[in-house]
Design a protein around this motif. Sequence first.
Motif, PDB file in Angstrom:
ATOM      1  N   LEU A 158       0.829  -1.208   0.000  1.00 50.95           N
ATOM      2  CA  LEU A 158       0.000   0.000   0.000  1.00 50.95           C
ATOM      3  C   LEU A 158       0.863   1.258   0.000  1.00 50.95           C
ATOM      4  CD1 LEU A 158      -2.780  -1.036   2.543  1.00 50.95           C
ATOM      5  CD2 LEU A 158      -3.055  -0.704   0.081  1.00 50.95           C
ATOM      6  N   TYR A 159       1.961   1.223   0.745  1.00 53.49           N
ATOM      7  CA  TYR A 159       2.871   2.372   0.762  1.00 53.49           C
ATOM      8  C   TYR A 159       3.522   2.576  -0.606  1.00 53.49           C
ATOM      9  CZ  TYR A 159       2.631   2.866   5.866  1.00 53.49           C
ATOM     10  OH  TYR A 159       2.219   3.089   7.156  1.00 53.49           O
ATOM     11  N   PHE A 160       3.898   1.487  -1.267  1.00 54.32           N
ATOM     12  CA  PHE A 160       4.437   1.617  -2.620  1.00 54.32           C
ATOM     13  C   PHE A 160       3.395   2.227  -3.551  1.00 54.32           C
ATOM     14  CE2 PHE A 160       8.109  -1.435  -2.141  1.00 54.32           C
ATOM     15  CZ  PHE A 160       9.054  -0.587  -2.694  1.00 54.32           C
ATOM     16  N   ALA A 161       2.135   1.806  -3.403  1.00 60.31           N
ATOM     17  CA  ALA A 161       1.068   2.346  -4.257  1.00 60.31           C
ATOM     18  C   ALA A 161       0.920   3.846  -4.073  1.00 60.31           C
ATOM     19  CB  ALA A 161      -0.249   1.643  -3.941  1.00 60.31           C
ATOM     20  N   ARG A 162       1.172   4.339  -2.881  1.00 55.37           N
ATOM     21  CA  ARG A 162       1.045   5.774  -2.616  1.00 55.37           C
ATOM     22  C   ARG A 162       2.287   6.553  -3.028  1.00 55.37           C
ATOM     23  NH1 ARG A 162      -2.135   5.797   3.285  1.00 55.37           N
ATOM     24  NH2 ARG A 162      -3.887   4.515   2.575  1.00 55.37           N
ATOM     25  N   GLN A 163       3.456   5.915  -2.906  1.00 56.85           N
ATOM     26  CA  GLN A 163       4.698   6.622  -3.200  1.00 56.85           C
ATOM     27  C   GLN A 163       5.174   6.437  -4.640  1.00 56.85           C
ATOM     28  OE1 GLN A 163       7.901   6.129  -0.388  1.00 56.85           O
ATOM     29  NE2 GLN A 163       6.516   5.835   1.337  1.00 56.85           N
ATOM     30  N   ASP A 164       4.975   5.257  -5.191  1.00 58.63           N
ATOM     31  CA  ASP A 164       5.488   4.965  -6.537  1.00 58.63           C
ATOM     32  C   ASP A 164       4.687   3.812  -7.136  1.00 58.63           C
ATOM     33  OD1 ASP A 164       6.896   4.545  -8.844  1.00 58.63           O
ATOM     34  OD2 ASP A 164       8.872   4.544  -7.886  1.00 58.63           O
ATOM     35  N   PRO A 165       3.521   4.102  -7.717  1.00 58.62           N
ATOM     36  CA  PRO A 165       2.655   3.033  -8.247  1.00 58.62           C
ATOM     37  C   PRO A 165       3.336   2.153  -9.285  1.00 58.62           C
ATOM     38  CG  PRO A 165       1.470   5.112  -8.137  1.00 58.62           C
ATOM     39  CD  PRO A 165       2.907   5.426  -7.851  1.00 58.62           C
ATOM     40  N   ASP A 166       4.353   2.681  -9.975  1.00 61.81           N
ATOM     41  CA  ASP A 166       5.042   1.881 -10.977  1.00 61.81           C
ATOM     42  C   ASP A 166       5.675   0.634 -10.372  1.00 61.81           C
ATOM     43  OD1 ASP A 166       6.386   1.457 -13.667  1.00 61.81           O
ATOM     44  OD2 ASP A 166       8.144   1.685 -12.372  1.00 61.81           O
ATOM     45  N   VAL A 167       6.184   0.754  -9.145  1.00 65.51           N
ATOM     46  CA  VAL A 167       6.827  -0.386  -8.497  1.00 65.51           C
ATOM     47  C   VAL A 167       5.806  -1.476  -8.196  1.00 65.51           C
ATOM     48  CG1 VAL A 167       8.132  -1.157  -6.485  1.00 65.51           C
ATOM     49  CG2 VAL A 167       8.675   1.030  -7.543  1.00 65.51           C
ATOM     50  N   VAL A 168       4.581  -1.091  -7.880  1.00 63.76           N
ATOM     51  CA  VAL A 168       3.541  -2.071  -7.573  1.00 63.76           C
ATOM     52  C   VAL A 168       3.359  -3.043  -8.724  1.00 63.76           C
ATOM     53  CG1 VAL A 168       1.099  -2.389  -6.986  1.00 63.76           C
ATOM     54  CG2 VAL A 168       2.375  -0.466  -6.018  1.00 63.76           C
ATOM     55  N   GLU A 169       3.506  -2.554  -9.948  1.00 56.81           N
ATOM     56  CA  GLU A 169       3.356  -3.408 -11.133  1.00 56.81           C
ATOM     57  C   GLU A 169       4.502  -4.393 -11.284  1.00 56.81           C
ATOM     58  OE1 GLU A 169       0.566  -3.379 -12.989  1.00 56.81           O
ATOM     59  OE2 GLU A 169      -0.062  -2.043 -11.380  1.00 56.81           O
ATOM     60  N   ARG A 170       5.578  -4.204 -10.509  1.00 56.94           N
ATOM     61  CA  ARG A 170       6.739  -5.095 -10.588  1.00 56.94           C
ATOM     62  C   ARG A 170       6.904  -5.968  -9.348  1.00 56.94           C
ATOM     63  NH1 ARG A 170      11.428  -2.099 -10.712  1.00 56.94           N
ATOM     64  NH2 ARG A 170      10.513  -0.032 -10.475  1.00 56.94           N
ATOM     65  N   LEU A 171       5.936  -5.923  -8.432  1.00 53.72           N
ATOM     66  CA  LEU A 171       6.012  -6.739  -7.228  1.00 53.72           C
ATOM     67  C   LEU A 171       5.645  -8.189  -7.538  1.00 53.72           C
ATOM     68  CD1 LEU A 171       4.360  -4.418  -4.539  1.00 53.72           C
ATOM     69  CD2 LEU A 171       6.798  -4.901  -4.860  1.00 53.72           C
ATOM     70  N   ILE A 172       6.436  -9.103  -7.035  1.00 55.95           N
ATOM     71  CA  ILE A 172       6.152 -10.532  -7.195  1.00 55.95           C
ATOM     72  C   ILE A 172       6.074 -11.181  -5.813  1.00 55.95           C
ATOM     73  CG2 ILE A 172       7.221 -10.682  -9.463  1.00 55.95           C
ATOM     74  CD1 ILE A 172       9.666 -11.929  -8.128  1.00 55.95           C
ATOM     75  N   GLY A 173       5.563 -12.387  -5.780  1.00 63.13           N
ATOM     76  CA  GLY A 173       5.371 -13.068  -4.512  1.00 63.13           C
ATOM     77  C   GLY A 173       6.672 -13.497  -3.854  1.00 63.13           C
ATOM     78  N   SER A 174       6.634 -13.587  -2.525  1.00 67.72           N
ATOM     79  CA  SER A 174       7.767 -14.064  -1.739  1.00 67.72           C
ATOM     80  C   SER A 174       7.354 -15.313  -0.968  1.00 67.72           C
ATOM     81  CB  SER A 174       8.219 -12.981  -0.754  1.00 67.72           C
ATOM     82  OG  SER A 174       8.535 -11.779  -1.415  1.00 67.72           O
ATOM     83  N   ALA A 175       8.343 -16.008  -0.447  1.00 67.11           N
ATOM     84  CA  ALA A 175       8.069 -17.208   0.349  1.00 67.11           C
ATOM     85  C   ALA A 175       7.889 -16.831   1.823  1.00 67.11           C
ATOM     86  CB  ALA A 175       9.205 -18.214   0.176  1.00 67.11           C
ATOM     87  N   ASN A 176       6.992 -15.884   2.076  1.00 63.24           N
ATOM     88  CA  ASN A 176       6.808 -15.380   3.433  1.00 63.24           C
ATOM     89  C   ASN A 176       6.113 -16.384   4.341  1.00 63.24           C
ATOM     90  OD1 ASN A 176       7.897 -12.742   2.939  1.00 63.24           O
ATOM     91  ND2 ASN A 176       6.010 -12.223   1.868  1.00 63.24           N
ATOM     92  N   TYR A 177       5.098 -17.031   3.814  1.00 58.91           N
ATOM     93  CA  TYR A 177       4.273 -17.892   4.662  1.00 58.91           C
ATOM     94  C   TYR A 177       4.773 -19.329   4.653  1.00 58.91           C
ATOM     95  CZ  TYR A 177       0.332 -20.531   6.477  1.00 58.91           C
ATOM     96  OH  TYR A 177      -0.451 -21.379   7.214  1.00 58.91           O
ATOM     97  N   ARG A 178       4.851 -19.890   5.840  1.00 57.88           N
ATOM     98  CA  ARG A 178       5.125 -21.318   5.996  1.00 57.88           C
ATOM     99  C   ARG A 178       4.282 -21.796   7.169  1.00 57.88           C
ATOM    100  NH1 ARG A 178      11.175 -23.556   5.813  1.00 57.88           N
ATOM    101  NH2 ARG A 178      10.763 -23.201   3.590  1.00 57.88           N
ATOM    102  N   ALA A 179       3.456 -22.780   6.953  1.00 58.24           N
ATOM    103  CA  ALA A 179       2.527 -23.254   7.978  1.00 58.24           C
ATOM    104  C   ALA A 179       3.266 -23.672   9.240  1.00 58.24           C
ATOM    105  CB  ALA A 179       1.701 -24.426   7.449  1.00 58.24           C
ATOM    106  N   GLY A 180       2.806 -23.158  10.389  1.00 53.53           N
ATOM    107  CA  GLY A 180       3.385 -23.529  11.672  1.00 53.53           C
ATOM    108  C   GLY A 180       4.621 -22.755  12.062  1.00 53.53           C
ATOM    109  N   GLU A 181       5.203 -22.001  11.157  1.00 60.77           N
ATOM    110  CA  GLU A 181       6.405 -21.230  11.470  1.00 60.77           C
ATOM    111  C   GLU A 181       6.036 -20.020  12.318  1.00 60.77           C
ATOM    112  OE1 GLU A 181      10.298 -19.920   8.934  1.00 60.77           O
ATOM    113  OE2 GLU A 181       8.380 -19.164   8.216  1.00 60.77           O
ATOM    114  N   MET A 182       6.749 -19.786  13.409  1.00 56.16           N
ATOM    115  CA  MET A 182       6.495 -18.667  14.319  1.00 56.16           C
ATOM    116  C   MET A 182       5.033 -18.636  14.766  1.00 56.16           C
ATOM    117  SD  MET A 182       9.316 -16.874  14.897  1.00 56.16           S
ATOM    118  CE  MET A 182       8.896 -15.162  15.204  1.00 56.16           C
ATOM    119  N   VAL A 183       4.484 -19.813  15.012  1.00 57.26           N
ATOM    120  CA  VAL A 183       3.043 -19.918  15.284  1.00 57.26           C
ATOM    121  C   VAL A 183       2.636 -19.148  16.534  1.00 57.26           C
ATOM    122  CG1 VAL A 183       3.291 -22.098  16.572  1.00 57.26           C
ATOM    123  CG2 VAL A 183       1.125 -21.546  15.448  1.00 57.26           C
ATOM    124  N   LEU A 184       3.512 -19.064  17.531  1.00 55.07           N
ATOM    125  CA  LEU A 184       3.171 -18.349  18.761  1.00 55.07           C
ATOM    126  C   LEU A 184       3.120 -16.836  18.552  1.00 55.07           C
ATOM    127  CD1 LEU A 184       5.268 -20.343  21.398  1.00 55.07           C
ATOM    128  CD2 LEU A 184       2.835 -20.565  20.863  1.00 55.07           C
TER     129      LEU A 184
END
Length: 204
Positions: free
Chosen positions: A157-183
Amino acid sequence: MVLPVLGSAVVVLVACLAWGEAVHFGASAASRRHRAGLSCRGRDVAIVVLGFSNRASQPNLVNRWRARIAVRTARLLVRRGARSVRIIWRGGPVMGPVPEAQHLAAALRHAGWHGQTVLEGHSRSTWENIANVRPLLRWDELVALCSNDLHVVKARLYFARQDPDVVERLIGSANYRAGEMVLAKPLFAAVGLHKLRALRPHRH
């Protein structure tokens, strides 16, 4: 009397952990849908790692988590055919004398990253993270954001407000892993949802 109370506490705890996991899974799925058709094959990619407040002289648990996310994202992108991958470490000295980016650098090395890196150690908020990373991004690079998935939604959302062009170049990351840091996920879910509600315009 003790057993029913204990049983109720366990049920509440399990429900809380399940809720945190579900919120992060949903945010991850939304991020994947955001640019599902964008391929990294033959492209250069900048992985932007968002820092987390770090009082101690060593990387804390959350910054070590984000470093692991960045390294597995880099390896995933290479397997998918990215031409080159570099990691940009973000974050200034918010709650201690050492910039968050330096903590992330140490955590990334510990996680096994020895590739190209860029250090930015002045930003003191996510908004500044985005503002200060923009000059470091090349115009033809794809960009992957690494943190917990709700934090990534806020950064997008911050990229969309500061530089919408970058939003068009964003790709997915491996952020989510089930059970990781569950607490920790329920806390990040509660804080993340609260901040996102404050950012998005109210509908009447």
